[in-house]
Write an enzyme that holds these catalytic residues in place. Structure first.
Site, PDB file in Angstrom:
ATOM      1  CD  GLU A 218      -2.805   1.466   0.404  1.00  0.00           C
ATOM      2  OE1 GLU A 218      -3.737   2.227   0.667  1.00  0.00           O
ATOM      3  OE2 GLU A 218      -2.731   0.865  -0.685  1.00  0.00           O
TER       4      GLU A 218
ATOM      5  CG  ASP B  45      -3.932  -2.872   2.228  1.00  0.00           C
ATOM      6  OD1 ASP B  45      -3.926  -2.043   1.300  1.00  0.00           O
ATOM      7  OD2 ASP B  45      -4.978  -3.240   2.801  1.00  0.00           O
TER       8      ASP B  45
END
Length: 252
Positions: A80, A108
């Site tokens: 992310e 992420d």
């Protein structure tokens, strides 16, 4: 709201959020709620990975920044915050190296200890509802899901919370602090009530137009449009500067 975000979050996180919104053609001055949500999500991802390393025996250990052993391998790879091209490059590299199944959507984080991708969620709703939405979207048992709320609740795949209790408590405390700071500025109610936020935004914008001729008043107060937080968007470096952002937001 934009002022609040820039005061509350570390400049590096703010810059990453700005780049992310620009990449998708979104205007942070209009979609201030999304700007705040992206910054919050980014910070949780950084906090999730912070201080966690893997030693020579393959065990997960927690190391403070002053510790000379900080050159150990980081337990988590942060995906992310990168542009989409670079993010997929990192994911492909991880899959080729570890043999992990390539996810359909960008995750992420990647956990080198458990050998799995992680999807982090931050919600102001019921955690189980948001968890089900995430699971239904991802449709993969290979990606681990971990949801946090602003009320201190959390939910994770198979109740496996990955991190130790103290590390998770740091994240919950930070989210609660953000909520309190929003509330102290009169932002929280519109943050959790989409209809009220839109209604109030229209009202304040109309008020702005009527007061456009009054320059003195305009310069002496914050623009009403910046005080409104629209409904929340749901969804490299680990430095001492980033860790400073985990402190309580400064008061105006």
């Amino acid at each position: 709201m934009e002022d609040f975000v820039r005061q509350c979050f570390n400049p590096m996180i703010v810059e990453l959020a700005e780049k992310a919104m620009k990449e998708y053609g979104e205007d942070l001055k209009i979609e201030t709620n999304k700007f705040a949500a992206i910054c919050t999500h980014l910070e949780v991802c950084f906090m999730y990975s912070d201080f966690h390393f893997i030693n020579e025996q393959g065990e997960s250990i927690i190391v403070e920044p002053e510790d000379p052993n900080a050159l150990l391998k980081h337990r988590f790879e942060i995906i992310e915050g990168r542009d989409r091209t670079m993010a997929w490059t990192v994911v492909n590299s991880i899959c080729n190296t570890t043999g992990a199944e390539k996810p359909k959507f960008l995750p992420d984080l990647y956990d080198y200890k458990e050998n799995r991708f992680i999807e982090i969620g931050v919600t102001r709703r019921e955690v189980h509802i948001y968890y089900l939405e995430k699971a239904n979207k991802i449709k993969s048992e290979k990606t681990h899901i971990h949801i946090f709320s602003f009320t201190g609740e959390e939910m994770a795949t198979k109740a496996d919370y990955t991190l130790d209790e103290e590390s998770r408590a740091r994240i919950k405390t930070r989210l609660f602090t953000i909520r309190q700071e929003m509330a102290s500025r009169g932002l929280w109610d519109s943050f959790v009530s989409p209809k009220e936020a839109k209604k109030q935004l229209k009202k304040d914008l109309k008020s702005q137009e009527q007061c456009a001729g009054s320059l003195t008043k305009a310069f002496r107060r914050t623009s009403p449009a910046l005080r409104i937080l629209e409904p929340m968007w749901m969804d490299l470096n680990r430095t001492a500067t980033l860790r400073a952002s985990f402190l309580k937001c400064p008061k105006k």
